[in-house]
Write a protein that holds these residues in place. Structure first.
Motif, PDB file in Angstrom:
ATOM      1  N   LEU A 441       0.780  -1.089   0.100  1.00 14.36           N
ATOM      2  CA  LEU A 441       0.060   0.118  -0.068  1.00 14.36           C
ATOM      3  C   LEU A 441       0.936   1.229  -0.201  1.00 14.36           C
ATOM      4  CD1 LEU A 441      -2.759   1.286   0.145  1.00 14.36           C
ATOM      5  CD2 LEU A 441      -2.729   1.126   2.563  1.00 14.36           C
ATOM      6  N   LEU A 442       1.974   1.065   0.798  1.00 11.34           N
ATOM      7  CA  LEU A 442       2.841   2.361   0.621  1.00 11.34           C
ATOM      8  C   LEU A 442       3.375   2.652  -0.674  1.00 11.34           C
ATOM      9  CD1 LEU A 442       5.123   4.110   3.202  1.00 11.34           C
ATOM     10  CD2 LEU A 442       6.440   2.815   1.299  1.00 11.34           C
ATOM     11  N   GLY A 443       3.864   1.618  -1.435  1.00 11.01           N
ATOM     12  CA  GLY A 443       4.417   1.877  -2.685  1.00 11.01           C
ATOM     13  C   GLY A 443       3.305   2.624  -3.737  1.00 11.01           C
ATOM     14  N   ILE A 444       2.045   1.796  -3.680  1.00  8.60           N
ATOM     15  CA  ILE A 444       0.821   2.448  -4.419  1.00  8.60           C
ATOM     16  C   ILE A 444       0.777   3.941  -4.075  1.00  8.60           C
ATOM     17  CG2 ILE A 444      -1.403   2.219  -5.259  1.00  8.60           C
ATOM     18  CD1 ILE A 444      -1.264  -0.655  -4.252  1.00  8.60           C
ATOM     19  N   ILE A 445       0.699   4.239  -2.898  1.00  5.37           N
ATOM     20  CA  ILE A 445       0.237   5.620  -2.410  1.00  5.37           C
ATOM     21  C   ILE A 445       1.590   6.587  -3.055  1.00  5.37           C
ATOM     22  CG2 ILE A 445      -0.085   7.345  -0.746  1.00  5.37           C
ATOM     23  CD1 ILE A 445      -1.588   4.730   0.783  1.00  5.37           C
ATOM     24  N   THR A 446       2.582   6.181  -2.708  1.00  6.58           N
ATOM     25  CA  THR A 446       3.774   6.736  -3.089  1.00  6.58           C
ATOM     26  C   THR A 446       3.741   7.064  -4.436  1.00  6.58           C
ATOM     27  OG1 THR A 446       5.071   5.976  -1.292  1.00  6.58           O
ATOM     28  CG2 THR A 446       6.391   7.158  -2.860  1.00  6.58           C
ATOM     29  N   SER A 447       3.575   6.380  -5.308  1.00  5.97           N
ATOM     30  CA  SER A 447       3.400   6.280  -6.920  1.00  5.97           C
ATOM     31  C   SER A 447       2.488   7.332  -7.144  1.00  5.97           C
ATOM     32  CB  SER A 447       3.159   5.108  -7.551  1.00  5.97           C
ATOM     33  OG  SER A 447       3.130   5.115  -8.670  1.00  5.97           O
ATOM     34  N   PHE A 448       1.142   7.221  -6.505  1.00 13.44           N
ATOM     35  CA  PHE A 448       0.260   8.093  -7.142  1.00 13.44           C
ATOM     36  C   PHE A 448       0.341   9.537  -6.720  1.00 13.44           C
ATOM     37  CE2 PHE A 448      -3.300   4.478  -6.949  1.00 13.44           C
ATOM     38  CZ  PHE A 448      -2.947   4.150  -8.219  1.00 13.44           C
ATOM     39  N   VAL A 449       1.002   9.609  -5.380  1.00 18.79           N
ATOM     40  CA  VAL A 449       1.355  11.296  -5.239  1.00 18.79           C
ATOM     41  C   VAL A 449       2.451  11.487  -6.071  1.00 18.79           C
ATOM     42  CG1 VAL A 449       2.504  12.690  -3.526  1.00 18.79           C
ATOM     43  CG2 VAL A 449       0.987  10.563  -2.857  1.00 18.79           C
ATOM     44  N   GLY A 450       3.252  10.893  -6.582  1.00 14.81           N
ATOM     45  CA  GLY A 450       4.420  11.159  -7.438  1.00 14.81           C
ATOM     46  C   GLY A 450       3.820  11.393  -8.996  1.00 14.81           C
ATOM     47  N   GLN A 451       2.904  10.758  -9.231  1.00 16.62           N
ATOM     48  CA  GLN A 451       2.154  10.984 -10.535  1.00 16.62           C
ATOM     49  C   GLN A 451       1.331  12.530 -10.640  1.00 16.62           C
ATOM     50  OE1 GLN A 451       0.201   7.418 -12.233  1.00 16.62           O
ATOM     51  NE2 GLN A 451       1.481   6.286 -10.942  1.00 16.62           N
ATOM     52  N   GLY A 452       1.236  12.926  -9.250  1.00 16.27           N
ATOM     53  CA  GLY A 452       0.475  14.133  -9.499  1.00 16.27           C
ATOM     54  C   GLY A 452      -1.031  14.253  -8.800  1.00 16.27           C
ATOM     55  N   MET A 453      -1.338  13.064  -8.346  1.00 14.55           N
ATOM     56  CA  MET A 453      -2.466  13.228  -7.827  1.00 14.55           C
ATOM     57  C   MET A 453      -2.383  14.022  -6.190  1.00 14.55           C
ATOM     58  SD  MET A 453      -4.188   9.432  -7.613  1.00 14.55           S
ATOM     59  CE  MET A 453      -4.246   8.334  -8.969  1.00 14.55           C
ATOM     60  N   THR A 454      -3.326  14.525  -5.675  1.00 13.33           N
ATOM     61  CA  THR A 454      -3.449  15.252  -4.564  1.00 13.33           C
ATOM     62  C   THR A 454      -2.999  14.239  -3.379  1.00 13.33           C
ATOM     63  OG1 THR A 454      -5.656  15.160  -3.954  1.00 13.33           O
ATOM     64  CG2 THR A 454      -5.072  16.909  -5.086  1.00 13.33           C
ATOM     65  N   ASN A 455      -2.607  14.803  -2.315  1.00 15.53           N
ATOM     66  CA  ASN A 455      -2.468  13.600  -1.380  1.00 15.53           C
ATOM     67  C   ASN A 455      -3.705  13.140  -0.810  1.00 15.53           C
ATOM     68  OD1 ASN A 455       0.258  14.778  -1.281  1.00 15.53           O
ATOM     69  ND2 ASN A 455       0.104  15.711   0.753  1.00 15.53           N
ATOM     70  N   LEU A 456      -4.567  13.679  -0.730  1.00 17.25           N
ATOM     71  CA  LEU A 456      -5.936  12.950  -0.150  1.00 17.25           C
ATOM     72  C   LEU A 456      -6.264  11.929  -1.347  1.00 17.25           C
ATOM     73  CD1 LEU A 456      -8.079  12.506   1.921  1.00 17.25           C
ATOM     74  CD2 LEU A 456      -9.134  14.519   0.772  1.00 17.25           C
ATOM     75  N   MET A 457      -6.609  12.236  -2.548  1.00 15.14           N
ATOM     76  CA  MET A 457      -7.082  11.345  -3.613  1.00 15.14           C
ATOM     77  C   MET A 457      -5.961  10.228  -3.835  1.00 15.14           C
ATOM     78  SD  MET A 457     -10.134  11.938  -4.520  1.00 15.14           S
ATOM     79  CE  MET A 457     -10.355  12.152  -2.816  1.00 15.14           C
ATOM     80  N   ALA A 458      -4.680  10.608  -3.755  1.00 19.08           N
ATOM     81  CA  ALA A 458      -3.624   9.463  -3.767  1.00 19.08           C
ATOM     82  C   ALA A 458      -3.717   8.323  -2.758  1.00 19.08           C
ATOM     83  CB  ALA A 458      -2.308  10.064  -3.716  1.00 19.08           C
ATOM     84  N   THR A 459      -4.131   8.795  -1.734  1.00 15.66           N
ATOM     85  CA  THR A 459      -4.254   7.803  -0.777  1.00 15.66           C
ATOM     86  C   THR A 459      -5.980   6.931  -0.579  1.00 15.66           C
ATOM     87  OG1 THR A 459      -3.212   9.571   0.822  1.00 15.66           O
ATOM     88  CG2 THR A 459      -4.420   7.464   1.799  1.00 15.66           C
ATOM     89  N   VAL A 460      -6.712   7.879  -1.077  1.00 14.91           N
ATOM     90  CA  VAL A 460      -8.104   7.233  -1.178  1.00 14.91           C
ATOM     91  C   VAL A 460      -8.205   6.284  -2.315  1.00 14.91           C
ATOM     92  CG1 VAL A 460     -10.359   7.877  -1.996  1.00 14.91           C
ATOM     93  CG2 VAL A 460      -9.428   9.166  -0.045  1.00 14.91           C
ATOM     94  N   CYS A 461      -7.483   6.668  -3.413  1.00 15.85           N
ATOM     95  CA  CYS A 461      -7.406   5.717  -4.598  1.00 15.85           C
ATOM     96  C   CYS A 461      -6.373   4.675  -4.353  1.00 15.85           C
ATOM     97  CB  CYS A 461      -6.969   6.409  -6.012  1.00 15.85           C
ATOM     98  SG  CYS A 461      -8.230   7.681  -6.515  1.00 15.85           S
ATOM     99  N   GLY A 462      -5.450   4.658  -3.759  1.00 16.71           N
ATOM    100  CA  GLY A 462      -4.162   3.619  -3.372  1.00 16.71           C
ATOM    101  C   GLY A 462      -5.130   2.695  -2.680  1.00 16.71           C
ATOM    102  N   ALA A 463      -5.745   2.939  -1.564  1.00 16.21           N
ATOM    103  CA  ALA A 463      -6.592   2.089  -0.540  1.00 16.21           C
ATOM    104  C   ALA A 463      -7.513   1.389  -1.261  1.00 16.21           C
ATOM    105  CB  ALA A 463      -6.977   2.786   0.711  1.00 16.21           C
ATOM    106  N   TYR A 464      -8.330   2.000  -2.111  1.00 10.66           N
ATOM    107  CA  TYR A 464      -9.306   1.316  -3.014  1.00 10.66           C
ATOM    108  C   TYR A 464      -8.714   0.455  -4.040  1.00 10.66           C
ATOM    109  CZ  TYR A 464     -13.822   0.996  -5.354  1.00 10.66           C
ATOM    110  OH  TYR A 464     -15.015   0.214  -5.865  1.00 10.66           O
ATOM    111  N   ILE A 465      -7.754   0.679  -4.667  1.00 10.02           N
ATOM    112  CA  ILE A 465      -7.295  -0.138  -5.727  1.00 10.02           C
ATOM    113  C   ILE A 465      -6.660  -1.516  -4.864  1.00 10.02           C
ATOM    114  CG2 ILE A 465      -5.573  -0.432  -7.330  1.00 10.02           C
ATOM    115  CD1 ILE A 465      -6.380   2.107  -8.522  1.00 10.02           C
ATOM    116  N   HIS A 466      -6.009  -1.294  -3.938  1.00  5.54           N
ATOM    117  CA  HIS A 466      -5.046  -2.168  -3.169  1.00  5.54           C
ATOM    118  C   HIS A 466      -6.150  -3.142  -2.476  1.00  5.54           C
ATOM    119  CE1 HIS A 466      -3.415  -3.708   0.659  1.00  5.54           C
ATOM    120  NE2 HIS A 466      -2.375  -3.639  -0.072  1.00  5.54           N
ATOM    121  N   GLY A 467      -7.359  -2.928  -1.999  1.00  5.76           N
ATOM    122  CA  GLY A 467      -8.079  -3.538  -1.617  1.00  5.76           C
ATOM    123  C   GLY A 467      -9.262  -4.243  -3.030  1.00  5.76           C
TER     124      GLY A 467
END
Length: 498
Positions: A441-467
């Protein structure tokens, strides 16, 4: 999907009636029709409606009318003082009388009759109490709910199972054991509490015609994440894309005995679409991980100048997986925060080192994401785990607001919040309960933030996709491991692209 409280429902009703002149009986009829869709009339013939005298009871009387009109056998029971029946309930009550549909007023003398009808029914429809209940259930109401629970075949509750506080989730003495709950406009906040899970059954949220601008006006800014939100935020790769468009990220992870954590977090970032990914670890971990990581680079954590140069150019940094709960890890986190301006996602030992030294959080507002499980959150806040489990939304919001960061509080129905907006993640399952999931999950969220998502949306999307990946794989696998998740990330993200 919006999350609401009993107060939210009250505010909406008042606004519809007083500000926008929508008669309450219109909303009640919309609720009746919405609930009726879920009465499973193709599979059931005999229904018992048990209504109170408030507006929730009026919903039940309206449902009885619809069932009767569709040729079903319906027995209607009313519990409470009929002289105190709400205005809208009286309208539906009088319609039943005009249709010659008999109603039974429940008292101590006919409880056995109620029991016999329930035993002989296919479905009991519970409309005794709605969202406004705050007192403990006693007397005849207690007896009725107990009889329903002991004798029903199936029970469908309207808006909220009678006996649950819709806001807190507290069980008020006794509670209907529902097989299905048909709730209106909101997923009730009380349903998030662990103690309610065995009572609410399948939860369906139906809209009853309240205009969106009214819902927006009284929005509590708490939501269940849905698939459309994810699709709106996934970054598209088109023919003009270049690796620099998808971010440069670094992962600080691993120590002797925990090389797997470093590999998993880094590989998850790679597979999630980062343009460039670098694992920064001690030389022992680097030597092992570099043999497995084909697409990611590695760097010795003790090469200060190279590390400083690299992290200054990063778009996001993941920190903490398998690094050890010690002073060295604390010093490295302090160093990273001092020498970068990008977002830092902190997990595992990165959180453990902060339990007595939260000044690092205080001094870095709006650039930190933390991803604790219940135990780590207990160490950070000082609250007992049981308290956090029962009050996880409030605990997460309080911490996020105090330190101006994003909190992802792991567990069943993971909470993600920045203190103002809160999202509850509905994906994930027990097949994922094994080591390495947090690193992924940490790797996914880090990637999404790096790609330009907002911190909140990167975390929301990372958790959803992971699950979501875990849910998909668990249909065929008894255990879903981190490597299973990682191998499926590119395919699932592609699915979420609009």
């Amino acid at each position: 999907m919006r999350i609401g409280t009993s107060n939210s429902t009250k505010l909406l009703d008042n606004a519809c009636v007083n500000e926008y002149k929508i008669p309450l009986i219109v909303m009640m009829e919309n609720a009746v029709l919405a609930a009726f869709k879920h009465m499973d009339i193709a599979n059931n013939q005999k229904y018992v409606i048990v209504s109170g005298v408030g507006n929730n009871g009026g919903d039940g009387l309206g449902i009885a009318r619809q069932l009767k009109a569709h040729g079903k056998e319906v027995d209607v029971f009313i519990v409470g003082n009929i002289e105190k029946m709400s205005e809208c309930s009286k309208i539906n009550y009088n319609i039943l009388k005009a249709m010659d549909i008999s109603t039974n007023i429940i008292d101590k003398e006919n409880l056995d009759y109620l029991k016999s009808k329930i035993k002989n029914s296919d479905v009991v429809v519970d409309c005794i109490f709605g969202t406004g209940l705050e007192r403990d259930i006693k007397g005849i109401y207690y007896d009725v709910i107990d009889i329903i629970n002991q004798n029903k075949n199936k029970t469908y509750s309207i808006d909220v199972p009678s006996g649950i506080n819709a806001t807190t989730g507290d069980i008020l003495g006794i509670c209907i054991d529902a097989d299905k709950t048909i709730s209106f406009e909101f997923y009730k906040r009380g349903f998030l509490k662990y103690a309610t899970k065995e009572f609410i059954g399948e939860v369906i949220v139906e809209h009853i015609g309240i205009p969106k601008y009214i819902l927006d006006k009284y929005d509590d800014k708490e939501y269940i994440t849905d698939i459309e939100l994810i699709k709106e935020n996934i970054k598209i790769k088109n023919k003009f894309s270049f690796k620099s468009d998808f971010g440069k990220v670094a992962i600080f992870a691993g120590s002797r005995g925990f090389t797997g954590a470093a590999y998993i977090a880094t590989q998850a970032a790679v597979k999630s679409g980062s343009g460039l990914t670098t694992l920064i670890s001690d030389s022992y971990v680097q030597n092992i991980a570099s043999q497995k990581l084909c697409e990611a680079m590695t760097l010795d954590i003790d090469e200060d100048e190279k590390v400083k140069k690299l992290i200054k150019g990063c778009d996001a940094i993941g920190f903490g997986c398998g690094m050890g709960d010690n002073e060295v890890t604390y010093n490295k986190l302090e160093y990273v925060l001092k020498n970068t301006t990008c977002t830092i996602i902190i997990d595992a030992d990165g959180l453990n080192i902060l339990k007595q030294k939260k000044e690092l959080l205080e001094n870095n507002p709006d650039r930190i994401i933390i991803t604790p499980h219940l135990g780590e959150m207990a160490r950070l806040t000082g609250y007992p785990i049981d308290y956090i489990r029962d009050n996880k939304v409030d605990v997460a919001k309080e911490f996020a607001k105090k330190y101006k960061l994003i909190v992802l509080l792991k567990g069943y129905e993971t909470v993600i919040t920045d203190g103002e907006y809160t999202y509850i993640n509905p994906t994930g399952n027990a097949a994922m309960a094994n080591g390495g999931m947090g690193d992924t999950l940490l790797g996914i969220i880090t990637s999404f933030v790096g790609q330009g998502m907002t911190n909140l949306m990167a975390t929301v999307c990372g958790a959803y996709i992971h699950g979501y990946i875990g849910d998909t794989l668990s249909k065929k696998l008894y255990t879903v491991n981190a490597t299973d998740i990682i191998s499926s990330i590119p395919k699932i993200i592609k699915f979420f692209q609009k």
